[in-house]
Design a protein around this motif. Structure first.
Motif, PDB file in Angstrom:
ATOM      1  N   GLY A  53      14.831   4.297  -1.594  1.00 36.20           N
ATOM      2  CA  GLY A  53      13.470   3.813  -1.776  1.00 36.20           C
ATOM      3  C   GLY A  53      12.393   4.843  -1.492  1.00 36.20           C
ATOM      4  N   MET A  54      12.736   6.109  -1.622  1.00 37.90           N
ATOM      5  CA  MET A  54      11.771   7.176  -1.364  1.00 37.90           C
ATOM      6  C   MET A  54      11.070   7.558  -2.664  1.00 37.90           C
ATOM      7  SD  MET A  54      14.104   9.542   1.140  1.00 37.90           S
ATOM      8  CE  MET A  54      12.756  10.525   1.823  1.00 37.90           C
ATOM      9  N   SER A  55       9.789   7.854  -2.557  1.00 37.28           N
ATOM     10  CA  SER A  55       9.026   8.267  -3.740  1.00 37.28           C
ATOM     11  C   SER A  55       9.077   9.782  -3.906  1.00 37.28           C
ATOM     12  CB  SER A  55       7.562   7.833  -3.594  1.00 37.28           C
ATOM     13  OG  SER A  55       6.914   8.601  -2.593  1.00 37.28           O
ATOM     14  N   GLN A  56       8.706  10.233  -5.102  1.00 36.78           N
ATOM     15  CA  GLN A  56       8.612  11.665  -5.348  1.00 36.78           C
ATOM     16  C   GLN A  56       7.579  12.286  -4.417  1.00 36.78           C
ATOM     17  OE1 GLN A  56       7.701  12.040  -9.520  1.00 36.78           O
ATOM     18  NE2 GLN A  56       9.854  11.971 -10.118  1.00 36.78           N
ATOM     19  N   LEU A  57       6.495  11.574  -4.158  1.00 40.15           N
ATOM     20  CA  LEU A  57       5.446  12.089  -3.280  1.00 40.15           C
ATOM     21  C   LEU A  57       5.968  12.273  -1.858  1.00 40.15           C
ATOM     22  CD1 LEU A  57       2.540  12.964  -2.867  1.00 40.15           C
ATOM     23  CD2 LEU A  57       1.933  10.570  -2.495  1.00 40.15           C
ATOM     24  N   GLU A  58       6.760  11.330  -1.367  1.00 37.39           N
ATOM     25  CA  GLU A  58       7.334  11.459  -0.026  1.00 37.39           C
ATOM     26  C   GLU A  58       8.212  12.706   0.079  1.00 37.39           C
ATOM     27  OE1 GLU A  58       8.391   7.384   2.023  1.00 37.39           O
ATOM     28  OE2 GLU A  58       8.836   7.281  -0.127  1.00 37.39           O
ATOM     29  N   ILE A  59       9.058  12.904  -0.928  1.00 38.82           N
ATOM     30  CA  ILE A  59       9.939  14.075  -0.935  1.00 38.82           C
ATOM     31  C   ILE A  59       9.108  15.346  -0.986  1.00 38.82           C
ATOM     32  CG2 ILE A  59      11.711  15.330  -2.245  1.00 38.82           C
ATOM     33  CD1 ILE A  59      12.777  12.855  -0.796  1.00 38.82           C
ATOM     34  N   ALA A  60       8.111  15.364  -1.868  1.00 37.97           N
ATOM     35  CA  ALA A  60       7.257  16.546  -2.014  1.00 37.97           C
ATOM     36  C   ALA A  60       6.603  16.907  -0.688  1.00 37.97           C
ATOM     37  CB  ALA A  60       6.200  16.305  -3.086  1.00 37.97           C
TER      38      ALA A  60
ATOM     39  N   GLY B  26       7.391  20.315   1.253  1.00 35.98           N
ATOM     40  CA  GLY B  26       6.285  21.251   1.105  1.00 35.98           C
ATOM     41  C   GLY B  26       6.030  21.770  -0.300  1.00 35.98           C
ATOM     42  N   VAL B  27       6.212  20.896  -1.293  1.00 39.55           N
ATOM     43  CA  VAL B  27       5.878  21.264  -2.675  1.00 39.55           C
ATOM     44  C   VAL B  27       4.989  20.181  -3.267  1.00 39.55           C
ATOM     45  CG1 VAL B  27       8.030  22.565  -3.020  1.00 39.55           C
ATOM     46  CG2 VAL B  27       7.926  20.171  -3.698  1.00 39.55           C
ATOM     47  N   ASP B  28       4.451  20.463  -4.426  1.00 44.32           N
ATOM     48  CA  ASP B  28       3.618  19.512  -5.146  1.00 44.32           C
ATOM     49  C   ASP B  28       4.500  18.428  -5.777  1.00 44.32           C
ATOM     50  OD1 ASP B  28       2.156  18.538  -7.652  1.00 44.32           O
ATOM     51  OD2 ASP B  28       0.616  19.747  -6.672  1.00 44.32           O
TER      52      ASP B  28
ATOM     53  N   LEU C 166      16.932  22.710  -3.929  1.00 49.86           N
ATOM     54  CA  LEU C 166      18.100  21.839  -3.839  1.00 49.86           C
ATOM     55  C   LEU C 166      18.459  21.569  -2.378  1.00 49.86           C
ATOM     56  CD1 LEU C 166      20.368  20.526  -5.641  1.00 49.86           C
ATOM     57  CD2 LEU C 166      21.663  22.600  -5.218  1.00 49.86           C
ATOM     58  N   LEU C 167      18.469  22.600  -1.558  1.00 50.44           N
ATOM     59  CA  LEU C 167      18.817  22.444  -0.149  1.00 50.44           C
ATOM     60  C   LEU C 167      17.764  21.653   0.620  1.00 50.44           C
ATOM     61  CD1 LEU C 167      20.229  26.018   0.532  1.00 50.44           C
ATOM     62  CD2 LEU C 167      21.532  23.898   0.200  1.00 50.44           C
ATOM     63  N   ARG C 168      16.495  21.929   0.370  1.00 54.78           N
ATOM     64  CA  ARG C 168      15.420  21.198   1.067  1.00 54.78           C
ATOM     65  C   ARG C 168      15.379  19.744   0.627  1.00 54.78           C
ATOM     66  NH1 ARG C 168      10.701  25.406  -0.039  1.00 54.78           N
ATOM     67  NH2 ARG C 168      10.898  24.168  -1.892  1.00 54.78           N
ATOM     68  N   TYR C 169      15.566  19.493  -0.671  1.00 54.14           N
ATOM     69  CA  TYR C 169      15.577  18.133  -1.205  1.00 54.14           C
ATOM     70  C   TYR C 169      16.731  17.359  -0.562  1.00 54.14           C
ATOM     71  CZ  TYR C 169      14.964  14.555  -4.891  1.00 54.14           C
ATOM     72  OH  TYR C 169      14.718  13.405  -5.598  1.00 54.14           O
ATOM     73  N   ALA C 170      17.908  17.993  -0.494  1.00 57.07           N
ATOM     74  CA  ALA C 170      19.076  17.339   0.109  1.00 57.07           C
ATOM     75  C   ALA C 170      18.785  16.957   1.558  1.00 57.07           C
ATOM     76  CB  ALA C 170      20.292  18.262   0.029  1.00 57.07           C
TER      77      ALA C 170
ATOM     78  N   HIS D  87      23.962  16.559   2.175  1.00 61.52           N
ATOM     79  CA  HIS D  87      24.425  17.935   2.301  1.00 61.52           C
ATOM     80  C   HIS D  87      24.842  18.426   0.922  1.00 61.52           C
ATOM     81  CE1 HIS D  87      24.536  17.560   6.651  1.00 61.52           C
ATOM     82  NE2 HIS D  87      25.088  16.369   6.461  1.00 61.52           N
ATOM     83  N   VAL D  88      24.725  19.710   0.688  1.00 59.17           N
ATOM     84  CA  VAL D  88      25.138  20.309  -0.575  1.00 59.17           C
ATOM     85  C   VAL D  88      26.223  21.323  -0.268  1.00 59.17           C
ATOM     86  CG1 VAL D  88      24.405  21.723  -2.541  1.00 59.17           C
ATOM     87  CG2 VAL D  88      22.854  20.006  -1.599  1.00 59.17           C
ATOM     88  N   GLY D  89      27.272  21.322  -1.070  1.00 59.87           N
ATOM     89  CA  GLY D  89      28.361  22.274  -0.885  1.00 59.87           C
ATOM     90  C   GLY D  89      28.968  22.661  -2.218  1.00 59.87           C
ATOM     91  N   VAL D  90      29.920  23.570  -2.177  1.00 60.76           N
ATOM     92  CA  VAL D  90      30.624  24.013  -3.378  1.00 60.76           C
ATOM     93  C   VAL D  90      32.089  23.678  -3.203  1.00 60.76           C
ATOM     94  CG1 VAL D  90      31.270  26.011  -4.783  1.00 60.76           C
ATOM     95  CG2 VAL D  90      28.987  25.871  -3.796  1.00 60.76           C
ATOM     96  N   MET D  91      32.675  23.077  -4.238  1.00 57.16           N
ATOM     97  CA  MET D  91      34.060  22.677  -4.211  1.00 57.16           C
ATOM     98  C   MET D  91      34.845  23.604  -5.155  1.00 57.16           C
ATOM     99  SD  MET D  91      35.769  18.936  -5.046  1.00 57.16           S
ATOM    100  CE  MET D  91      34.156  18.230  -4.941  1.00 57.16           C
TER     101      MET D  91
END
Length: 87
Positions: A27-34, A38-40, A59-63, A69-73
């Motif tokens: 239930g998070m908005s794009q504005l909350e994530i931004a 720290g982005v627009d 990608l890392l900050r958004y996660a 968490h973001v990883g490589v498989m």
């Protein structure tokens, strides 16, 4: 190009698509994530809509903002090549 179509082409976009789904579930908005990362809000929208490929730093900050968490498989585990995954 849609995010779904981009996700089929780029591992980072595939991981980002999963993070977008998680944002919506929570239930998070794009504005909350931004604001959290720290982005627009427009930068979030353009990335979510596939107009811009997500940079690793975003990608890392958004996660982190959505509590993931973001990883490589490696392909020997995934069975389809190295892919970025979000959880």
């Amino acid at each position: 190009m849609s995010l779904a179509r981009l996700a089929r082409r780029l591992p980072a976009a595939a991981a980002f698509a999963g993070l977008v789904a998680l944002r919506r579930q929570r239930g998070m908005s794009q504005l909350e994530i931004a604001e959290l990362i720290g982005v627009d809000r427009v930068a979030i929208s353009r990335t979510e809509n596939g107009h811009v490929s997500p940079r690793l730093s975003m990608l890392l900050r958004y996660a982190a903002a959505v509590g993931a968490h973001v990883g490589v498989m490696p392909d020997r585990y995934a069975g389809f090549g190295d892919r970025a995954v979000a959880s």
